[in-house]
Design a protein around this motif. Structure first.
Motif, mmCIF file in Angstrom:
data_model
loop_
_atom_site.group_PDB
_atom_site.id
_atom_site.type_symbol
_atom_site.label_atom_id
_atom_site.label_comp_id
_atom_site.label_asym_id
_atom_site.label_seq_id
_atom_site.Cartn_x
_atom_site.Cartn_y
_atom_site.Cartn_z
ATOM 1 N N ALA A 148 0.811 -1.064 -0.038
ATOM 2 C CA ALA A 148 0.018 -0.057 0.044
ATOM 3 C C ALA A 148 0.821 1.064 -0.037
ATOM 4 C CB ALA A 148 -1.047 0.216 1.126
ATOM 5 N N LYS A 149 0.055 2.327 -0.514
ATOM 6 C CA LYS A 149 0.934 3.451 -0.528
ATOM 7 C C LYS A 149 0.560 4.443 0.962
ATOM 8 C CE LYS A 149 0.954 4.082 -5.329
ATOM 9 N NZ LYS A 149 0.268 4.590 -6.524
ATOM 10 N N TRP A 150 1.650 4.369 1.787
ATOM 11 C CA TRP A 150 1.517 5.030 3.074
ATOM 12 C C TRP A 150 1.434 6.588 3.023
ATOM 13 C CZ3 TRP A 150 0.946 2.362 7.823
ATOM 14 C CH2 TRP A 150 0.940 0.761 7.765
ATOM 15 N N THR A 151 0.535 7.204 3.376
ATOM 16 C CA THR A 151 0.494 8.743 3.150
ATOM 17 C C THR A 151 1.224 9.494 4.337
ATOM 18 O OG1 THR A 151 -1.743 8.847 4.521
ATOM 19 C CG2 THR A 151 -1.780 8.404 1.797
ATOM 20 N N PHE A 152 1.551 10.626 3.816
ATOM 21 C CA PHE A 152 2.349 11.433 4.809
ATOM 22 C C PHE A 152 2.031 11.638 6.089
ATOM 23 C CE2 PHE A 152 4.179 15.754 5.941
ATOM 24 C CZ PHE A 152 5.442 15.371 6.073
ATOM 25 N N GLN A 181 -5.574 13.377 -7.458
ATOM 26 C CA GLN A 181 -5.000 12.461 -8.504
ATOM 27 C C GLN A 181 -3.795 11.758 -7.778
ATOM 28 O OE1 GLN A 181 -4.860 14.285 -12.446
ATOM 29 N NE2 GLN A 181 -6.742 15.539 -11.810
ATOM 30 N N CYS A 182 -3.141 12.418 -6.860
ATOM 31 C CA CYS A 182 -1.842 12.166 -6.076
ATOM 32 C C CYS A 182 -2.398 12.014 -4.689
ATOM 33 C CB CYS A 182 -0.911 13.152 -6.403
ATOM 34 S SG CYS A 182 -0.346 13.329 -8.105
ATOM 35 N N VAL A 183 -1.406 11.372 -3.895
ATOM 36 C CA VAL A 183 -1.391 11.323 -2.619
ATOM 37 C C VAL A 183 0.216 11.644 -2.085
ATOM 38 C CG1 VAL A 183 -3.184 9.647 -1.947
ATOM 39 C CG2 VAL A 183 -1.069 8.817 -2.445
ATOM 40 N N GLN A 184 0.285 12.062 -1.194
ATOM 41 C CA GLN A 184 1.797 12.266 -0.699
ATOM 42 C C GLN A 184 2.190 11.359 0.076
ATOM 43 O OE1 GLN A 184 1.072 16.118 1.690
ATOM 44 N NE2 GLN A 184 0.629 17.234 -0.354
ATOM 45 N N LEU A 185 3.370 10.749 -0.239
ATOM 46 C CA LEU A 185 3.795 9.572 0.435
ATOM 47 C C LEU A 185 4.762 9.907 1.638
ATOM 48 C CD1 LEU A 185 5.111 7.537 -2.617
ATOM 49 C CD2 LEU A 185 2.902 7.591 -1.361
ATOM 50 N N PRO A 235 5.168 13.082 -4.126
ATOM 51 C CA PRO A 235 3.912 12.837 -4.418
ATOM 52 C C PRO A 235 3.765 11.441 -5.253
ATOM 53 C CG PRO A 235 4.616 14.609 -5.758
ATOM 54 C CD PRO A 235 5.735 14.031 -4.828
ATOM 55 N N SER A 236 2.656 10.777 -5.114
ATOM 56 C CA SER A 236 2.656 9.620 -6.060
ATOM 57 C C SER A 236 1.265 9.691 -6.826
ATOM 58 C CB SER A 236 2.306 8.241 -5.104
ATOM 59 O OG SER A 236 1.891 7.209 -5.671
ATOM 60 N N ASN A 237 1.240 9.370 -8.060
ATOM 61 C CA ASN A 237 -0.019 9.218 -8.693
ATOM 62 C C ASN A 237 -0.795 8.227 -8.116
ATOM 63 O OD1 ASN A 237 0.491 11.450 -10.707
ATOM 64 N ND2 ASN A 237 2.010 9.929 -11.684
ATOM 65 N N ILE A 238 -2.161 8.395 -8.338
ATOM 66 C CA ILE A 238 -2.860 7.255 -7.559
ATOM 67 C C ILE A 238 -3.857 6.555 -8.877
ATOM 68 C CG2 ILE A 238 -3.108 7.590 -5.253
ATOM 69 C CD1 ILE A 238 -5.236 9.213 -5.483
ATOM 70 N N ASP A 255 -5.737 1.178 -6.607
ATOM 71 C CA ASP A 255 -4.429 1.702 -5.650
ATOM 72 C C ASP A 255 -4.814 1.318 -3.928
ATOM 73 O OD1 ASP A 255 -2.697 1.825 -7.597
ATOM 74 O OD2 ASP A 255 -2.371 3.805 -7.122
ATOM 75 N N MET A 256 -4.175 0.662 -3.061
ATOM 76 C CA MET A 256 -4.269 0.717 -1.912
ATOM 77 C C MET A 256 -3.655 1.753 -0.941
ATOM 78 S SD MET A 256 -6.252 -2.149 -0.678
ATOM 79 C CE MET A 256 -6.642 -3.641 -1.314
ATOM 80 N N ILE A 257 -4.187 2.372 -0.244
ATOM 81 C CA ILE A 257 -3.491 3.459 0.309
ATOM 82 C C ILE A 257 -3.869 3.319 1.945
ATOM 83 C CG2 ILE A 257 -3.338 5.008 -1.580
ATOM 84 C CD1 ILE A 257 -5.783 6.591 -0.242
ATOM 85 N N VAL A 258 -2.709 3.683 2.714
ATOM 86 C CA VAL A 258 -3.080 3.844 4.282
ATOM 87 C C VAL A 258 -3.072 5.365 4.539
ATOM 88 C CG1 VAL A 258 -2.206 3.502 6.306
ATOM 89 C CG2 VAL A 258 -1.789 1.763 4.575
ATOM 90 N N LEU A 259 -4.122 5.781 5.396
ATOM 91 C CA LEU A 259 -4.307 7.102 5.724
ATOM 92 C C LEU A 259 -5.083 7.283 7.025
ATOM 93 C CD1 LEU A 259 -6.920 8.679 3.006
ATOM 94 C CD2 LEU A 259 -6.879 6.132 3.620
ATOM 95 N N ALA A 260 -5.284 8.312 7.414
ATOM 96 C CA ALA A 260 -5.894 8.653 8.754
ATOM 97 C C ALA A 260 -7.518 9.164 8.482
ATOM 98 C CB ALA A 260 -5.244 9.379 9.755
ATOM 99 N N CYS A 261 -8.238 8.567 9.585
ATOM 100 C CA CYS A 261 -9.545 9.177 9.537
ATOM 101 C C CYS A 261 -9.380 10.604 10.092
ATOM 102 C CB CYS A 261 -10.387 8.481 10.336
ATOM 103 S SG CYS A 261 -12.089 8.847 10.454
ATOM 104 N N GLY A 262 -10.015 11.428 9.332
ATOM 105 C CA GLY A 262 -10.103 12.939 9.863
ATOM 106 C C GLY A 262 -10.986 13.810 9.395
#
Lengths: 350, 274
Positions: free
Chosen positions: A12-16, A53-57, A62-65, A69-76
């Motif tokens: 997965a893409k782990w976000t910033f 169209q991107c997430v921040q790793l 930045p990573s195109n998405i 794609d699987m990403i890990v992010l936080a509920c907020g």
């Protein structure tokens, strides 16, 4: 079975926003999204590309998405007048990518000039070995009792994109050039690497934001928690030997947490300097008047306003507050005026 | 066998800043004392190499690192004061930041010496960045920025209609209390009374600051003391008259031990100090 469930995490893409997370603590997942609270880590799949169209790793790029794609992010939650307002709520049927830095929630309002949010399919809420949700607050810097040891110049503004981040970075640069160890901090807002990197690029001695204090965003966080975050960041800046901090407070004076901070006696006492960023002279006059109601007067005006000599002259005439361009803020001779004022510890009331 | 005194080593540096590139040579004594590094600023003769040689023995004797920047005429036609046309202060700060990476002693307050135009830069740098200064040594400045509003900037801290005057006066004024708390040693040769082309003249500067460098040094010391006392600050400034010395830094060093007085660190015991 657990191993199979966790397998997507590795790719997965782990976000910033997850940059402080110790991934070794993650031992499982559940789908109790109704129980998710702000800061809980979520594995989600990109369902349909919208605004983002991107997430921040976590690596700072930045990573195109792409759909799937699987990403890990936080509920907020998110408060961004130029984009979305969103809440820290997750509908199992589909959620919204509220911020590219890694914020998942439910969009409740959208600026008409932007596309709909990128849609996410929640896969699971990440759990530790004891079955507890893994939340960003677990990875926060420890509380510090040294927050009063460092002077802080606060940067406020009229709204999102009024020039606060540029002002914060340029002032940090000027102070660093003048020979100070500077902490460049983002006190409130939504976690993203744009501001963080812009601060770091100035050579500031220490850079941090509210995510380092355990929050993915400060929107809808209780005022006491937001203040605890500010104290945490300032305390750690002092512990790291910084002489002075420059701290950006997100959004405009009417935004919920910003307004509460400006009205807070502790926050007002803590100010060693105040920079106000705005877009035009009328906004400058309005901001100065609002701050005056709280007994505050900016030391300088800056922001988009300062791109126009005519707007600068209007604002100066209307408020009597000097207007500085970004090149002024990064000038060590000008930045040192803030430092000397801060280190002497005297501030003029409105 | 007598042990020979080790020769201080020399290093050369070139540091870029947003204002331009500034080369400097650094004298490293074999035995370091706990005295802060000393920055030596040349005047309009731009004799940085000569100053390196003149301060080299004193660097070794006192155990201090001595830094001698070189503001070349080509790159720095103006270097005596920060202004719109040139920002020698920024170049100097960048040099000190660079040296601080190599030697942490440069991160703290430094002693600064300047002669003539170098003294002009030295005291204006101290007005803007007093936190970077340990002790200030000013020799034979042609004129000064007085720490009061008796004259408009750059002669004083008053503001007139000159573009930028208000900004620079404000920047200098903010740091004034910290500046007035600095230890300052002013030097001038007793024969430095000429009114040559290198001395700025004019009705106002002659009337308020004096007609020659001796009178102007005296005026500066008086005004500094008055400004400090007006703020309940006990001034730490004195004037040392160098007997028989003209406007020549080499002569001041050879005849009146100026380099020795500067590198000694504390207040001068020189008999003619006032």
């Amino acid at each position: 079975m657990t191993q199979d469930l966790l397998a997507p995490l590795a790719a997965a893409k782990w976000t910033f926003a997850t940059r402080r997370v110790d991934r070794a603590l993650i031992a499982g997942m559940d789908t109790d999204f109704a129980a998710a609270r702000a800061g809980d880590l979520i594995l989600a799949q990109i369902e349909a590309i919208g605004k983002h169209q991107c997430v921040q790793l976590t690596s700072g790029r930045p990573s195109n998405i792409f759909a799937g794609d699987m990403i890990v992010l936080a509920c907020g939650a998110r408060y961004a007048p130029d984009q979305f307002e969103g809440l820290a709520e997750i509908d199992p049927a589909g959620a919204d990518l509220l911020a590219g830095g890694g914020c998942i929630g439910r969009m409740v309002a959208r600026n008409e000039r932007v596309k709909v949010a990128t849609r996410l399919l929640p896969i699971g809420r990440l759990l530790d070995a004891a079955g507890r949700p893994v939340n960003l607050d677990r990875f926060a810097l420890p509380a510090s009792n040294r927050s009063d040891e460092i002077p802080v110049v606060v940067v406020l503004g009229t709204t999102m994109n009024s020039g606060k981040t540029t002002a914060t970075a340029q002032l940090a640069l000027g102070l660093r050039r003048a020979g100070y160890k500077v902490a460049a901090l983002k006190g409130t807002g939504t976690g993203a690497f744009g501001d963080f990197n812009q601060y770091a690029d100035t050579g500031a001695h220490w850079v941090a934001d509210f995510t380092d204090a355990g929050m993915v965003t400060t929107y809808h966080e209780p005022l006491e928690r937001v203040k605890a975050g500010l104290r945490c960041l300032l305390g750690h800046a002092a512990e790291r030997g910084c002489d002075i901090a420059v701290m950006e407070i997100a959004d405009g004076l009417f935004q919920r947490e910003t307004g509460a901070l400006v009205a807070d006696p502790w926050f007002r006492r803590r100010l060693s300097g105040l920079v106000f960023a705005c877009g035009d002279a009328v906004a400058a006059a309005g901001g100065v008047a609002i701050l005056a109601r709280h007994g505050l007067r900016p030391d300088v005006l800056t922001g988009i306003l300062s791109c126009s000599p005519m707007a600068m002259a209007e604002a100066d005439a209307a408020t009597g507050v000097p207007v500085l361009r970004k090149s002024d803020l990064s000038d060590p001779a000008e930045a040192n005026v803030f430092a000397l004022r801060a280190l002497v510890g005297e501030r003029k009331a409105a | 066998m007598p042990r020979s005194t080790p020769e201080p080593s020399l290093t050369s540096h070139r540091v870029a800043s947003s204002s331009g590139t500034l080369p400097a040579r650094v004298v490293h004594p074999a035995g370091r004392s706990n005295l802060p590094p000393l920055v030596v600023l040349h005047g309009i003769s731009r004799n940085a190499d000569e100053l390196v040689e003149l301060f080299r023995p004193e660097a070794e004797r006192s155990g201090r690192v001595v830094v001698v920047p070189h503001f070349s005429e080509k790159c720095w036609p103006t270097f005596q004061r920060p202004c719109r046309a040139a920002r020698p202060d920024q170049a100097l700060l960048a040099l000190l930041s660079h040296l601080a990476v190599i030697d942490p002693a440069f991160a703290g307050p430094l002693d600064v010496f300047g002669h003539s135009g170098g003294a002009q830069l030295a005291h204006r740098f101290a007005m803007l960045f007093p936190h970077r200064i340990g002790r200030l040594h000013l020799a034979a400045a042609g004129w000064y920025c007085l720490p009061d509003t008796s004259m408009a900037y750059p002669y004083g801290l008053g503001a007139d209609a000159t573009p930028g005057a208000l900004t620079w006066a404000r920047r200098h004024s903010q740091a004034l209390p910290a500046y007035l708390r600095l230890g300052v040693q002013v030097y001038v040769g007793t024969n430095d009374t000429g009114r040559d082309d290198s001395l700025r003249t004019g009705a106002d500067v002659d009337r308020i600051q004096g007609r020659d460098r001796v009178a102007r040094a005296e005026t500066f010391v008086e005004r500094f003391r008055a400004a400090a006392r007006a703020r309940d600050i006990l001034p730490d400034i004195s004037l040392t008259r160098l007997p028989g010395v003209t406007h020549d830094v080499a002569e001041a060093i050879r005849r009146a031990d100026l380099a020795s007085l500067v590198t000694a660190g504390g207040r001068t015991p020189f008999a003619a100090a006032s």
